[in-house]
Design a protein around this motif. Sequence first.
Motif, PDB file in Angstrom:
ATOM      1  N   VAL A 289      20.166 100.635  72.048  1.00  0.00           N
ATOM      2  CA  VAL A 289      20.631  99.496  71.264  1.00  0.00           C
ATOM      3  C   VAL A 289      22.108  99.663  70.918  1.00  0.00           C
ATOM      4  CG1 VAL A 289      20.367  98.294  69.069  1.00  0.00           C
ATOM      5  CG2 VAL A 289      18.352  98.966  70.356  1.00  0.00           C
ATOM      6  N   GLY A 290      22.495 100.848  70.475  1.00  0.00           N
ATOM      7  CA  GLY A 290      23.888 101.083  70.118  1.00  0.00           C
ATOM      8  C   GLY A 290      24.832 100.916  71.297  1.00  0.00           C
TER       9      GLY A 290
ATOM     10  N   GLY B 184      28.618  99.552  66.778  1.00  0.00           N
ATOM     11  CA  GLY B 184      27.752 100.555  67.404  1.00  0.00           C
ATOM     12  C   GLY B 184      26.975 101.357  66.378  1.00  0.00           C
ATOM     13  N   CYS B 185      27.651 101.760  65.311  1.00  0.00           N
ATOM     14  CA  CYS B 185      26.975 102.512  64.249  1.00  0.00           C
ATOM     15  C   CYS B 185      25.922 101.649  63.554  1.00  0.00           C
ATOM     16  CB  CYS B 185      27.984 103.015  63.235  1.00  0.00           C
ATOM     17  SG  CYS B 185      29.037 104.325  63.854  1.00  0.00           S
ATOM     18  N   GLY B 186      26.245 100.407  63.295  1.00  0.00           N
ATOM     19  CA  GLY B 186      25.291  99.504  62.638  1.00  0.00           C
ATOM     20  C   GLY B 186      24.061  99.246  63.489  1.00  0.00           C
TER      21      GLY B 186
ATOM     22  N   PHE C 249      12.906  97.690  67.429  1.00  0.00           N
ATOM     23  CA  PHE C 249      14.096  97.171  68.096  1.00  0.00           C
ATOM     24  C   PHE C 249      14.405  97.926  69.384  1.00  0.00           C
ATOM     25  CE2 PHE C 249      15.821  95.692  63.801  1.00  0.00           C
ATOM     26  CZ  PHE C 249      15.332  94.422  63.994  1.00  0.00           C
ATOM     27  N   GLY C 250      13.793  99.044  69.569  1.00  0.00           N
ATOM     28  CA  GLY C 250      14.027  99.808  70.796  1.00  0.00           C
ATOM     29  C   GLY C 250      14.624 101.161  70.494  1.00  0.00           C
TER      30      GLY C 250
ATOM     31  N   ALA D 298      20.218 100.426  62.590  1.00  0.00           N
ATOM     32  CA  ALA D 298      19.121  99.454  62.547  1.00  0.00           C
ATOM     33  C   ALA D 298      17.980  99.881  63.463  1.00  0.00           C
ATOM     34  CB  ALA D 298      19.632  98.073  62.942  1.00  0.00           C
ATOM     35  N   ALA D 299      18.313 100.436  64.623  1.00  0.00           N
ATOM     36  CA  ALA D 299      17.271 100.877  65.549  1.00  0.00           C
ATOM     37  C   ALA D 299      16.512 102.086  65.005  1.00  0.00           C
ATOM     38  CB  ALA D 299      17.887 101.214  66.902  1.00  0.00           C
TER      39      ALA D 299
END
Length: 50
Positions: A35-36, A16-18, A29-30, A22-23
């Motif tokens: 995303v998480g 979830g943190c990664g 990516f949104g 990234a988002a």
Amino acid sequence: MNGQIDYRTALLALVGCGATYAAFEHPSFGTALLVGIGAVTLLHLLMKNP
């Protein structure tokens, strides 16, 4: 509760943190929270006991 963290919980938090990081770094990516939450939910469903 004995104070120890389950490996599954640690993996869900890490993914979830990664995904959230990234988002934030790549807005294409949104939305970061979506995303998480989506990544953690999918992993939780895949790792559920049958």
